[in-house]
Design a protein around this motif. Structure first.
Motif, PDB file in Angstrom:
ATOM      1  N   ALA A 123       0.831  -1.207   0.000  1.00  0.00           N
ATOM      2  CA  ALA A 123       0.000   0.000   0.000  1.00  0.00           C
ATOM      3  C   ALA A 123       0.864   1.255   0.000  1.00  0.00           C
ATOM      4  O   ALA A 123       0.561   2.239  -0.686  1.00  0.00           O
ATOM      5  CB  ALA A 123      -0.927  -0.006   1.211  1.00  0.00           C
ATOM      6  N   LEU A 124       1.961   1.243   0.757  1.00  0.00           N
ATOM      7  CA  LEU A 124       2.864   2.392   0.788  1.00  0.00           C
ATOM      8  C   LEU A 124       3.571   2.574  -0.555  1.00  0.00           C
ATOM      9  O   LEU A 124       3.740   3.704  -1.028  1.00  0.00           O
ATOM     10  CB  LEU A 124       3.900   2.206   1.901  1.00  0.00           C
ATOM     11  CG  LEU A 124       3.379   2.332   3.333  1.00  0.00           C
ATOM     12  CD1 LEU A 124       4.460   1.897   4.324  1.00  0.00           C
ATOM     13  CD2 LEU A 124       2.931   3.758   3.636  1.00  0.00           C
ATOM     14  N   VAL A 125       3.988   1.478  -1.156  1.00  0.00           N
ATOM     15  CA  VAL A 125       4.649   1.550  -2.466  1.00  0.00           C
ATOM     16  C   VAL A 125       3.674   2.110  -3.512  1.00  0.00           C
ATOM     17  O   VAL A 125       4.036   2.974  -4.316  1.00  0.00           O
ATOM     18  CB  VAL A 125       5.174   0.169  -2.884  1.00  0.00           C
ATOM     19  CG1 VAL A 125       5.667   0.188  -4.331  1.00  0.00           C
ATOM     20  CG2 VAL A 125       6.306  -0.274  -1.953  1.00  0.00           C
ATOM     21  N   ALA A 126       2.451   1.600  -3.507  1.00  0.00           N
ATOM     22  CA  ALA A 126       1.440   2.104  -4.449  1.00  0.00           C
ATOM     23  C   ALA A 126       1.183   3.594  -4.232  1.00  0.00           C
ATOM     24  O   ALA A 126       0.947   4.338  -5.191  1.00  0.00           O
ATOM     25  CB  ALA A 126       0.144   1.314  -4.294  1.00  0.00           C
ATOM     26  N   ALA A 127       1.258   4.026  -2.982  1.00  0.00           N
ATOM     27  CA  ALA A 127       1.014   5.427  -2.656  1.00  0.00           C
ATOM     28  C   ALA A 127       2.190   6.334  -3.004  1.00  0.00           C
ATOM     29  O   ALA A 127       2.076   7.559  -2.897  1.00  0.00           O
ATOM     30  CB  ALA A 127       0.689   5.558  -1.163  1.00  0.00           C
ATOM     31  N   ARG A 210      -0.239   3.589  -9.925  1.00  0.00           N
ATOM     32  CA  ARG A 210       0.825   2.765  -9.347  1.00  0.00           C
ATOM     33  C   ARG A 210       0.186   1.479  -8.832  1.00  0.00           C
ATOM     34  O   ARG A 210      -0.837   1.536  -8.129  1.00  0.00           O
ATOM     35  CB  ARG A 210       1.550   3.492  -8.212  1.00  0.00           C
ATOM     36  CG  ARG A 210       2.485   4.597  -8.706  1.00  0.00           C
ATOM     37  CD  ARG A 210       3.067   5.396  -7.565  1.00  0.00           C
ATOM     38  NE  ARG A 210       3.993   4.630  -6.747  1.00  0.00           N
ATOM     39  CZ  ARG A 210       5.310   4.577  -6.947  1.00  0.00           C
ATOM     40  NH1 ARG A 210       5.857   5.230  -7.965  1.00  0.00           N
ATOM     41  NH2 ARG A 210       6.103   3.888  -6.136  1.00  0.00           N
ATOM     42  N   VAL A 211       0.785   0.354  -9.184  1.00  0.00           N
ATOM     43  CA  VAL A 211       0.260  -0.958  -8.792  1.00  0.00           C
ATOM     44  C   VAL A 211       1.395  -1.738  -8.131  1.00  0.00           C
ATOM     45  O   VAL A 211       2.476  -1.882  -8.705  1.00  0.00           O
ATOM     46  CB  VAL A 211      -0.269  -1.740 -10.012  1.00  0.00           C
ATOM     47  CG1 VAL A 211      -0.796  -3.107  -9.581  1.00  0.00           C
ATOM     48  CG2 VAL A 211      -1.361  -0.940 -10.722  1.00  0.00           C
ATOM     49  N   ALA A 226       1.618  -2.860 -15.322  1.00  0.00           N
ATOM     50  CA  ALA A 226       0.224  -2.889 -14.867  1.00  0.00           C
ATOM     51  C   ALA A 226      -0.350  -1.481 -14.824  1.00  0.00           C
ATOM     52  O   ALA A 226      -1.511  -1.248 -15.190  1.00  0.00           O
ATOM     53  CB  ALA A 226       0.136  -3.549 -13.493  1.00  0.00           C
ATOM     54  N   ALA A 227       0.466  -0.520 -14.373  1.00  0.00           N
ATOM     55  CA  ALA A 227       0.020   0.875 -14.364  1.00  0.00           C
ATOM     56  C   ALA A 227      -0.240   1.362 -15.783  1.00  0.00           C
ATOM     57  O   ALA A 227      -1.229   2.055 -16.054  1.00  0.00           O
ATOM     58  CB  ALA A 227       1.072   1.753 -13.682  1.00  0.00           C
ATOM     59  N   GLU A 241      -9.015  -6.577 -17.423  1.00  0.00           N
ATOM     60  CA  GLU A 241      -8.493  -7.872 -17.864  1.00  0.00           C
ATOM     61  C   GLU A 241      -6.996  -7.773 -18.142  1.00  0.00           C
ATOM     62  O   GLU A 241      -6.227  -8.673 -17.793  1.00  0.00           O
ATOM     63  CB  GLU A 241      -9.238  -8.342 -19.119  1.00  0.00           C
ATOM     64  CG  GLU A 241     -10.620  -8.910 -18.842  1.00  0.00           C
ATOM     65  CD  GLU A 241     -10.560 -10.203 -18.034  1.00  0.00           C
ATOM     66  OE1 GLU A 241      -9.609 -10.994 -18.229  1.00  0.00           O
ATOM     67  OE2 GLU A 241     -11.433 -10.402 -17.183  1.00  0.00           O
ATOM     68  N   ARG A 242      -6.598  -6.692 -18.787  1.00  0.00           N
ATOM     69  CA  ARG A 242      -5.182  -6.484 -19.070  1.00  0.00           C
ATOM     70  C   ARG A 242      -4.392  -6.338 -17.768  1.00  0.00           C
ATOM     71  O   ARG A 242      -3.294  -6.898 -17.618  1.00  0.00           O
ATOM     72  CB  ARG A 242      -5.008  -5.243 -19.935  1.00  0.00           C
ATOM     73  CG  ARG A 242      -3.569  -4.834 -20.210  1.00  0.00           C
ATOM     74  CD  ARG A 242      -2.827  -5.878 -21.006  1.00  0.00           C
ATOM     75  NE  ARG A 242      -1.442  -5.464 -21.261  1.00  0.00           N
ATOM     76  CZ  ARG A 242      -0.481  -6.295 -21.604  1.00  0.00           C
ATOM     77  NH1 ARG A 242      -0.719  -7.596 -21.750  1.00  0.00           N
ATOM     78  NH2 ARG A 242       0.746  -5.851 -21.818  1.00  0.00           N
ATOM     79  N   LEU A 243      -4.931  -5.576 -16.826  1.00  0.00           N
ATOM     80  CA  LEU A 243      -4.296  -5.401 -15.521  1.00  0.00           C
ATOM     81  C   LEU A 243      -4.078  -6.744 -14.833  1.00  0.00           C
ATOM     82  O   LEU A 243      -2.974  -7.030 -14.344  1.00  0.00           O
ATOM     83  CB  LEU A 243      -5.162  -4.496 -14.642  1.00  0.00           C
ATOM     84  CG  LEU A 243      -4.775  -4.399 -13.162  1.00  0.00           C
ATOM     85  CD1 LEU A 243      -3.445  -3.668 -13.005  1.00  0.00           C
ATOM     86  CD2 LEU A 243      -5.865  -3.706 -12.362  1.00  0.00           C
ATOM     87  N   ALA A 244      -5.116  -7.556 -14.772  1.00  0.00           N
ATOM     88  CA  ALA A 244      -5.031  -8.860 -14.107  1.00  0.00           C
ATOM     89  C   ALA A 244      -3.984  -9.748 -14.776  1.00  0.00           C
ATOM     90  O   ALA A 244      -3.184 -10.415 -14.096  1.00  0.00           O
ATOM     91  CB  ALA A 244      -6.396  -9.539 -14.106  1.00  0.00           C
ATOM     92  N   LYS A 245      -3.969  -9.745 -16.097  1.00  0.00           N
ATOM     93  CA  LYS A 245      -3.024 -10.585 -16.832  1.00  0.00           C
ATOM     94  C   LYS A 245      -1.583 -10.158 -16.570  1.00  0.00           C
ATOM     95  O   LYS A 245      -0.695 -11.000 -16.338  1.00  0.00           O
ATOM     96  CB  LYS A 245      -3.332 -10.522 -18.329  1.00  0.00           C
ATOM     97  CG  LYS A 245      -2.440 -11.413 -19.182  1.00  0.00           C
ATOM     98  CD  LYS A 245      -2.831 -11.336 -20.653  1.00  0.00           C
ATOM     99  CE  LYS A 245      -1.940 -12.243 -21.502  1.00  0.00           C
ATOM    100  NZ  LYS A 245      -2.307 -12.168 -22.942  1.00  0.00           N
TER     101      LYS A 245
END
Length: 286
Positions: A123-127, A210-211, A226-227, A241-245
């Motif tokens: 969560a911190l990295v994504a933030a 950011r993911v 992913a981002a 779908e692209r994100l999940a893949k």
């Protein structure tokens, strides 16, 4: 074994830097004391930082938030301003341990314990959080993802202490979220986790993202591809779908009794998709 309780960061840094043996920093102690009792570590010096002025405070400024190294996760959950601007970060912090542990544990300790499955770190990295570090050479600021270098290992040099975690002020139409999968309903270690942070334009199109994935590699993964799957698009089915893949493909997990490689890869994609949807809604997307 020596135990000291310094009243200043300078004293704490000096004691750590000058000690010839093994040292440990005590903030909450929820990791350190368990490791000591289990015989995994026996420090020659323990430096208790809780009495140092300012380390137990959450400070809000025009630039954002500074979360002191001794701030408990329970205290983070009581900060209305922090929960309003960074709900995903607070959600992650509130998943560490039991109610009793929450009163002691800290996100800085969670970061420095350097577990691949740490809840607060994705969560911190994504933030886009940063760690403010003080040491014999002065102060420096690094991205949170640069602190853990492997399971149980960090990039901190001898005598260095993380003084605070810094979070920027949120841009308009932004939202974040954190999710994890555990075998039990609570008080368990993440098998896989995902943190997502999004900023939208006025039409609901993702401007920045950011993911981050936890328990999917030796350290938390910041998945830039992913981002990129989300930026420039609304959060439609094709983007999800692209994100999940991409997230499933980015994982480098292990097989163990808590989950197989195949399972972890699948769940990483599912959690990233769900976290992105929540973050998008929080950012005002429809």
């Amino acid at each position: 074994m020596r135990y000291i309780r310094p009243l200043s960061m300078e004293d704490a840094v000096g004691q750590l830097a000058g000690s010839p043996g093994t040292t440990a920093i005590l903030a909450g102690g929820s990791d350190l004391l368990v490791r000591m009792k289990g015989g995994f570590i026996e420090p020659d010096l323990i430096v208790d930082i809780k009495a140092i002025d300012g380390l137990g405070e959450i400070r809000e400024t025009a630039e954002g938030f500074s979360i002191g190294a001794a701030v408990s996760c329970a205290l983070m959950g009581e900060s209305a301003a922090l929960k309003r601007e960074w709900p995903g970060v607070v959600e992650a912090a509130k998943l560490i341990g039991s109610k009793q542990v929450q009163g002691r544990c800290t996100i800085v300790g969670n970061l420095c314990n350097a577990s691949p499955a740490a809840d607060s770190v994705p969560a911190l990295v994504a933030a886009g959080a940063r760690a403010l570090i003080i040491g014999p050479g002065g102060r420096r600021t690094v991205a949170v993802e640069a602190v853990p270098t492997g399971p149980g290992k960090t990039s901190l040099a001898k005598g260095e202490i993380i003084e605070a975690i810094l979070l920027d002020r949120r841009a308009p139409r932004s939202g974040d979220a954190y999710l994890r999968f555990i075998p039990r309903t609570e008080m368990d270690i993440a098998v896989v986790s995902a943190g997502v942070n999004l900023t939208l334009d006025e039409q609901g199109v993702v401007k920045s993202a950011r993911v981050a994935l936890g328990a999917a590699a030796p350290t938390v993964l910041l998945v830039e591809e992913a981002a990129e799957a989300l930026i420039g698009r609304k959060l439609d089915e094709a983007a999800l779908e692209r994100l999940a893949k991409v997230c499933s493909g980015a994982c480098r997990p292990i097989d163990d009794k808590r989950g197989t490689v195949e399972f972890r890869r699948k769940v990483a994609g599912v959690l990233a998709r769900r976290a992105a949807t929540t973050a998008y809604t929080r950012a005002g997307g429809k």
